[in-house]
Design a protein around this motif. Structure first.
Motif, PDB file in Angstrom:
ATOM      1  N   ARG A  86       0.831  -1.210   0.000  1.00 45.67           N
ATOM      2  CA  ARG A  86       0.000   0.000   0.000  1.00 45.67           C
ATOM      3  C   ARG A  86       0.867   1.263   0.000  1.00 45.67           C
ATOM      4  N   TYR A  87       0.349   2.309  -0.646  1.00 44.74           N
ATOM      5  CA  TYR A  87       1.108   3.548  -0.814  1.00 44.74           C
ATOM      6  C   TYR A  87       1.621   4.073   0.530  1.00 44.74           C
ATOM      7  N   ASP A  88       0.737   4.245   1.500  1.00 48.20           N
ATOM      8  CA  ASP A  88       1.157   4.842   2.776  1.00 48.20           C
ATOM      9  C   ASP A  88       2.193   3.977   3.479  1.00 48.20           C
ATOM     10  N   ASP A  89       2.044   2.656   3.408  1.00 47.52           N
ATOM     11  CA  ASP A  89       2.996   1.759   4.059  1.00 47.52           C
ATOM     12  C   ASP A  89       4.346   1.774   3.348  1.00 47.52           C
ATOM     13  N   LYS A  93       5.614   4.243   1.521  1.00 49.13           N
ATOM     14  CA  LYS A  93       6.250   5.536   1.773  1.00 49.13           C
ATOM     15  C   LYS A  93       6.852   5.575   3.176  1.00 49.13           C
ATOM     16  N   ALA A  94       6.128   5.045   4.154  1.00 50.48           N
ATOM     17  CA  ALA A  94       6.638   5.013   5.526  1.00 50.48           C
ATOM     18  C   ALA A  94       7.872   4.120   5.629  1.00 50.48           C
ATOM     19  N   LYS A 106      -5.170   6.318  -3.657  1.00 56.31           N
ATOM     20  CA  LYS A 106      -4.403   7.530  -3.969  1.00 56.31           C
ATOM     21  C   LYS A 106      -4.610   8.023  -5.395  1.00 56.31           C
TER      22      LYS A 106
END
Length: 405
Positions: free
Chosen positions: A49-52, A54-55, A328
């Protein structure tokens, strides 16, 4: 109906031709996915997933340095690039404080003034490559896409032409080796060592005859008041040799294929060149040069999304999975050169975001519009289903893209 127990397989032949179907399933059913990598049967985790993603890329509990932090299984797998050469110590694997110091010195070469001087050679090299493509009996976009970053990188680094082809052959052997070859690991190591040797030769030449090129600038960072160690200098030049060629080749090729698959977007770009900058960002998001990022090694026992990740575990950042996250991006499987939204992760994020991003963007922004302008009737010369991507776990690479002009 696919169930949670029937996860699609990462890094098999089906995946390499359509990774996005696998990513779609993982983001919904198993976003922090434990699996065993086929090379070496190494236990790993894939983040989709995008947020994961990026983190993960900026999480200081992880390192790119497989030699220092990787599990014993990972170290024995032969998957650490150039582990026994200086390639194993390039900037992309360093941690702070060394990373901070070396990157600051290196970025001194990528000033806006210097970047502005690259446009003329890029345009000149693109025009020459277009002429060559036009004269070809069997035109292939990947020949065109290969020529541009190779010649640009050679000119910007100041590489002597008599060694240039040898360097390109070494890069081909290092990043496009045949995994079925029993001597593959040794041959890849030898190719990386050749790249290091070419880097050393270039440094010797530029100390004798400095010029207005990146190698000379890096040498000043070594020999001036700032301090790159000699090994850091060699690894920096080697990194520029490797990273500047294959990735941009892949990006240009995938961008052209994307436009052939979306003729409305091709027409829009041809009629409205003001969309070029956003088009390049969309090419990166849509089918960037890398499918995934370099392995992130857990420096301690930890959890991601409730999933245990023991120290030493390689974690794979699904860059292109993040770039297709429907949370996103609306209709992510469609190429849209006017797309707005969050910044894609095709060039990384955090400490290890791509240092040569400005040059890659410049080359693509010139090469792709120039191709469709010169050849407005460009089309595939083989059926679409014959276009196949290389089975390469890291790179999204087209070996060939035959066209009729």
């Amino acid at each position: 109906m696919t169930t949670a127990q029937q996860a699609p397989v990462l890094f098999d032949s089906t995946y390499y031709q359509d990774p996005y179907t696998v990513y779609d399933w993982l983001r919904v059913h198993d976003p922090i996915h434990r699996f065993r990598f086929p090379v070496g049967d190494v236990p790993m985790v894939f983040v989709s997933r995008y947020d994961d993603v990026k983190a993960l890329l900026s999480d200081q509990r992880f390192s790119n340095d497989g030699v220092a932090w990787g599990s014993e299984e990972f170290k024995k797998s032969g998957m650490i690039f150039g582990a026994d050469t200086l390639i194993g110590r390039i900037l992309t694997v360093l941690d702070p404080p060394d990373h901070t110091r070396v990157r600051k010195l290196a970025m001194g070469a990528f000033t806006p003034r210097r970047a502005a001087t690259w446009k003329e050679p890029v345009e000149r090299i693109v025009n020459t490559a277009l002429d060559r493509l036009e004269q070809s009996e069997n035109p292939d976009v990947m020949d065109y896409a290969s020529k541009i970053p190779a010649d640009v990188t050679g000119e910007i680094l100041g590489f002597p032409l008599d060694r240039f082809q040898d360097m390109l052959h070494a890069i081909e052997r290092a990043f496009h080796a045949d995994p079925s070859n029993p001597d593959n690991e040794a041959e890849v190591a030898a190719a990386f060592e050749e790249i290091v040797i070419y880097g050393r030769e270039l440094i010797v030449e530029k100390r004798r005859n400095p010029g207005d090129d990146l190698t000379s600038v890096f040498i000043q960072a070594r020999d001036g008041e700032d301090r790159l160690t000699e090994d850091e200098l060699v690894s920096m030049v080697a990194l520029m040799i490797m990273a500047g060629i294959d990735t941009t080749r892949n990006l240009i090729g995938s961008a052209v294929l994307g436009l052939l698959d979306h003729p409305d977007q091709r027409r829009l770009l041809a009629e409205h060149p003001e969309h070029t900058a956003t088009a390049v960002e969309e090419f990166l998001r849509y089918d960037g040069a890398f499918c995934v990022g370099l392995f992130r090694l857990a420096k301690e026992d930890l959890e991601l999304g409730g999933v245990p990740v023991p120290a030493g575990t390689p974690v794979v950042a699904g860059l292109q999975s993040a770039n297709y996250d429907p949370e996103k991006y609306r209709d992510p499987r469609r190429l849209d050169i006017t797309r707005e939204g969050p910044r894609h992760l095709a060039l990384g994020h955090g400490l290890h975001n791509c240092m040569g991003a400005a040059l890659a963007r410049l080359e693509t922004s010139v090469a792709v519009p120039a191709l469709i302008e010169r050849f407005p009737n460009l089309r595939l010369s083989v059926p679409r289903e014959e276009i196949r991507f290389e089975e390469n776990w890291l790179l999204r690479s087209l070996p060939s893209l035959p066209v009729a002009l």
